[in-house]
Design an enzyme around this catalytic site. Structure first.
Site, short mmCIF file in Angstrom:
data_model
loop_
_atom_site.label_atom_id
_atom_site.label_comp_id
_atom_site.label_asym_id
_atom_site.label_seq_id
_atom_site.Cartn_x
_atom_site.Cartn_y
_atom_site.Cartn_z
N GLY A 1 0.84 -1.20 0.00
CA GLY A 1 0.00 0.00 0.00
C GLY A 1 0.87 1.25 0.00
O GLY A 1 0.47 2.29 0.52
N ALA B 1 1.79 3.24 -2.39
CA ALA B 1 1.66 4.22 -3.47
C ALA B 1 0.83 5.44 -3.10
O ALA B 1 0.73 6.38 -3.89
CB ALA B 1 1.07 3.53 -4.71
N ASP C 1 -1.57 -7.30 -5.29
CA ASP C 1 -2.69 -7.47 -4.35
C ASP C 1 -2.16 -8.35 -3.22
O ASP C 1 -1.92 -9.55 -3.42
CB ASP C 1 -3.87 -8.13 -5.07
CG ASP C 1 -5.06 -8.33 -4.13
OD1 ASP C 1 -4.89 -8.15 -2.89
OD2 ASP C 1 -6.15 -8.67 -4.62
N VAL C 2 -1.99 -7.79 -2.04
CA VAL C 2 -1.33 -8.55 -0.95
C VAL C 2 -2.17 -9.73 -0.44
O VAL C 2 -1.66 -10.59 0.28
CB VAL C 2 -0.95 -7.64 0.25
CG1 VAL C 2 0.12 -6.64 -0.13
CG2 VAL C 2 -2.17 -6.96 0.86
N ASN D 1 1.65 -2.35 5.38
CA ASN D 1 0.84 -1.15 5.60
C ASN D 1 -0.54 -1.23 4.94
O ASN D 1 -1.49 -0.64 5.44
CB ASN D 1 1.63 0.05 5.04
CG ASN D 1 0.75 1.26 4.80
OD1 ASN D 1 0.37 1.96 5.73
ND2 ASN D 1 0.41 1.51 3.54
N TYR E 1 -13.40 -3.86 11.74
CA TYR E 1 -12.06 -3.25 11.59
C TYR E 1 -11.27 -3.48 12.88
O TYR E 1 -10.09 -3.86 12.84
CB TYR E 1 -12.22 -1.75 11.32
CG TYR E 1 -10.91 -1.01 11.09
CD1 TYR E 1 -10.24 -1.10 9.88
CD2 TYR E 1 -10.38 -0.18 12.09
CE1 TYR E 1 -9.05 -0.40 9.67
CE2 TYR E 1 -9.19 0.52 11.87
CZ TYR E 1 -8.54 0.40 10.66
OH TYR E 1 -7.36 1.10 10.45
N CYS E 2 -11.92 -3.28 14.04
CA CYS E 2 -11.25 -3.53 15.33
C CYS E 2 -10.73 -4.97 15.40
O CYS E 2 -9.60 -5.21 15.82
CB CYS E 2 -12.20 -3.32 16.50
SG CYS E 2 -12.30 -1.64 17.04
N ALA E 3 -11.58 -5.91 14.98
CA ALA E 3 -11.18 -7.32 15.02
C ALA E 3 -9.91 -7.53 14.21
O ALA E 3 -8.98 -8.22 14.63
CB ALA E 3 -12.31 -8.20 14.48
#
Ligand SMILES: NC(=O)c1ccc[n+]([C@@H]2O[C@H](COP(=O)([O-])OP(=O)(O)OC[C@H]3O[C@@H](n4cnc5c(N)ncnc54)[C@H](O)[C@@H]3O)[C@@H](O)[C@H]2O)c1
Length: 269
Positions: free
Chosen positions: A14, A16, A67-68, A94, A155-157
């Site tokens: 990420g 860029a 694409d990670v 990141n 998102y927290c998880a």
């Protein structure tokens, strides 16, 4: 032991745009030999490379479309890094999103993407291709990885997961066998383009209601500050540690409670 950035090579997922691009620039400012922007978006990649060429001169950065979530694409980014710069010393995991509506993708990117990076970096490329005695992995967590936010539970998880794997992979046992240190950073709200429309990416009106209650406790900061503070963590922090970077202040260590040393055990009544 302080890890020196000078003449080192970094792969930044990420990288860029947003905070990731700031990491790339800060590392180059501090004398890194080269940076690799492993990002899914080629348009961001082209703009970022032009900016870096302009500020630091040519041959300091490459973009690898990655694409990670796909471990083969991630491995290709490592291969291109070594082909171009001969070494790889730093991995910054990141790439991540906050999008509760697209929660399956959010989990895949924020968790599987970081797992892919650690597996490839710690078990393979950073052991084989580092230029010095030590290499470093920085995992991007969040303040949402150390405390609850009712507005963004998924998102927290994912960010708690990032801290869990950092503590576990950062264990001295793994450091001794690999000489790769693994640390996490937990930024607070950071002013990048992508956070402006968070409201439309939550799960609905109830989540928006609690977001409005939770937002005031979050003081924001510039991405340049996160980058500077993260590079300080990368240089000085011990493996298996987690660092809060919030409100433009100096990074501080977040220590998870030791369950064997709880001052009080709370039993059900
Ligand atoms: N901005 C904040 O307030 C904040 C706070 C705490 C933590 N973080 C975390 O910091 C990291 C960076 O956040 P940001 O705000 O700079 O994000 P951003 O959305 O501004 O940038 C993310 C970058 O990742 C790239 N990307 C998206 N999907 C990808 C994929 N599958 N593979 C490779 N690259 C991909 C995007 O193209 C983009 O360049 C994330 O992990 C985020 O969760 C951000």
């Amino acid at each position: 032991m302080v890890f020196e950035v000078k003449d080192k090579v970094a792969l930044i997922t990420g990288g860029a745009s947003g905070i990731g691009l700031r990491y790339a620039k800060e590392l180059l400012k501090q004398g890194a030999k080269g940076v690799v922007l492993a990002d899914i978006d080629p348009d961001f990649g082209a703009t970022a490379l032009a900016e870096i060429d302009n500020e630091f001169g040519k041959n300091k950065a490459i973009f690898v479309k990655t694409d990670v979530i796909d471990i083969q694409q991630f491995e290709n980014a490592f291969k291109k890094t070594v082909e171009t710069f001969k070494n790889v010393d730093i991995l910054i995991n990141n790439a991540g999103i906050l999008n509760e509506k697209a929660w399956e993708k959010e989990i895949l990117l924020n968790v599987n993407g970081v797992v892919n990076g650690v597996l490839l970096g710690l078990e393979n490329y950073l052991q084989k291709y580092r230029s010095g005695s030590e290499a470093v992995i920085v995992n991007a967590s969040s303040i949402a990885g150390v405390e609850a936010y009712g507005a963004i539970p998924i998102y927290c998880a994912t960010k708690f997961a990032v801290n869990g794997m950092t503590l576990s992979w950062g264990h001295p046992f793994h450091y001794e066998r690999t000489k790769v240190k693994v640390v996490a950073i937990c930024p607070g709200v950071t002013e990048v383009r992508s956070i402006s429309d968070v409201a439309i990416r939550n799960l609905g009106p109830a989540y928006e209601e609690i977001r409005r209650i939770e937002v005031p406790k979050c003081k924001s900061q510039k991405p340049e500050h996160v980058a500077e503070a993260t590079i300080e963590v990368l240089r000085k922090a011990e493996s298996g540690t987690v660092w809060i970077i919030e409100a433009g202040e100096a990074p501080y260590k977040f220590v998870f409670p030791d369950r064997f040393k709880l001052s009080e055990k709370i039993f059900l009544k």
